[in-house]
Design a protein around this motif. Sequence first.
Motif, short mmCIF file in Angstrom:
data_model
loop_
_atom_site.label_atom_id
_atom_site.label_comp_id
_atom_site.label_asym_id
_atom_site.label_seq_id
_atom_site.Cartn_x
_atom_site.Cartn_y
_atom_site.Cartn_z
N PHE A 124 2.94 10.47 -9.77
CA PHE A 124 2.05 10.61 -11.05
C PHE A 124 0.89 11.68 -10.66
CE2 PHE A 124 3.45 6.31 -12.01
CZ PHE A 124 4.27 6.60 -13.10
N GLY A 125 0.93 12.36 -9.50
CA GLY A 125 0.02 13.46 -9.07
C GLY A 125 -1.35 12.98 -8.97
N ILE A 126 -1.53 11.65 -8.33
CA ILE A 126 -2.77 11.12 -8.21
C ILE A 126 -3.12 11.42 -6.59
CG2 ILE A 126 -4.50 9.36 -8.18
CD1 ILE A 126 -2.88 8.37 -10.62
N VAL A 127 -4.28 12.18 -6.15
CA VAL A 127 -4.40 12.05 -4.70
C VAL A 127 -5.34 11.11 -4.27
CG1 VAL A 127 -4.81 13.62 -2.84
CG2 VAL A 127 -3.78 14.53 -4.80
N ASN A 128 -5.23 10.38 -3.26
CA ASN A 128 -6.15 9.25 -2.70
C ASN A 128 -7.01 9.91 -1.71
OD1 ASN A 128 -5.45 7.19 -4.49
ND2 ASN A 128 -3.66 6.76 -3.27
N ASP A 129 -8.24 9.41 -1.47
CA ASP A 129 -9.13 9.72 -0.49
C ASP A 129 -8.62 10.40 0.73
OD1 ASP A 129 -11.52 10.71 0.41
OD2 ASP A 129 -12.10 8.87 0.97
N PRO A 130 -7.89 9.82 1.52
CA PRO A 130 -7.64 10.25 3.04
C PRO A 130 -6.66 11.56 3.15
CG PRO A 130 -6.68 8.28 2.88
CD PRO A 130 -7.40 8.56 1.50
N PHE A 131 -6.10 11.81 1.97
CA PHE A 131 -4.85 12.69 1.81
C PHE A 131 -5.27 13.84 1.09
CE2 PHE A 131 -2.80 8.47 2.14
CZ PHE A 131 -2.30 8.67 3.19
N THR A 132 -4.90 15.12 1.48
CA THR A 132 -5.24 16.25 0.71
C THR A 132 -3.81 16.79 -0.33
OG1 THR A 132 -4.40 17.61 2.57
CG2 THR A 132 -6.77 17.00 2.21
N LEU A 164 0.86 -1.35 0.02
CA LEU A 164 -0.16 -0.17 -0.08
C LEU A 164 0.94 1.29 0.06
CD1 LEU A 164 -2.87 0.86 0.21
CD2 LEU A 164 -2.68 1.06 2.73
N GLY A 165 2.03 1.24 0.67
CA GLY A 165 2.92 2.37 1.02
C GLY A 165 3.38 2.62 -0.50
N ILE A 166 3.85 1.69 -1.30
CA ILE A 166 4.46 1.54 -2.55
C ILE A 166 3.56 2.26 -3.60
CG2 ILE A 166 5.23 0.48 -4.53
CD1 ILE A 166 6.55 -1.70 -2.62
N LYS A 167 2.20 1.82 -3.42
CA LYS A 167 0.91 2.58 -4.19
C LYS A 167 0.81 3.99 -3.93
CE LYS A 167 -3.97 2.33 -4.85
NZ LYS A 167 -3.67 3.74 -5.03
N TYR A 168 0.90 4.27 -2.73
CA TYR A 168 0.77 5.72 -2.33
C TYR A 168 1.95 6.56 -2.95
CZ TYR A 168 -3.12 5.03 1.05
OH TYR A 168 -4.13 4.65 1.49
N MET A 169 3.05 5.94 -2.83
CA MET A 169 4.15 6.57 -3.45
C MET A 169 4.01 6.89 -4.87
SD MET A 169 7.46 5.78 -1.16
CE MET A 169 7.65 4.02 -1.55
N ARG A 170 3.82 5.81 -5.58
CA ARG A 170 3.68 5.87 -7.09
C ARG A 170 2.63 6.87 -7.59
NH1 ARG A 170 0.74 0.98 -9.20
NH2 ARG A 170 -1.01 2.29 -8.45
N ASP A 171 1.37 6.71 -6.76
CA ASP A 171 0.47 7.56 -7.12
C ASP A 171 0.72 9.29 -6.83
OD1 ASP A 171 -1.29 5.65 -7.80
OD2 ASP A 171 -2.60 5.68 -5.94
N SER A 172 1.57 9.42 -5.90
CA SER A 172 1.86 10.61 -5.58
C SER A 172 2.99 11.08 -6.71
CB SER A 172 2.62 10.99 -4.14
OG SER A 172 3.79 10.06 -4.16
#
Length: 88
Positions: free
Chosen positions: A29-37, A19-27
């Motif tokens: 590429f500029g994709i913000v997931n739900d709990p983060f602003t 999940l941490g790797i997914k969050y880093m990859r999304d950030s």
Amino acid sequence: MKKIIALAILVIPVFLAGLGIKYMRDSVFGIVNDPFTLTVVQFIVGLLLTAAGVWFIGGYILHREQRQKKMQAQFLEQANKTEDENRK
């Protein structure tokens, strides 16, 4: 039964590291997931989750290898030195 419990204990940190790797990859590429602003916060949380997961799995493997005496001699010597220093 013990092996099933051990597997369950190991699956949780692996999932969190993934999940941490997914969050880093999304950030990246500029994709913000739900709990983060902010993407920076998302990246830092992802980095912490990945580091914690790898640390836990590595510590588990190291502890298991020490217990079964399958470590290389140089690592056993270092572990014994630190244990002796901690006892003093």
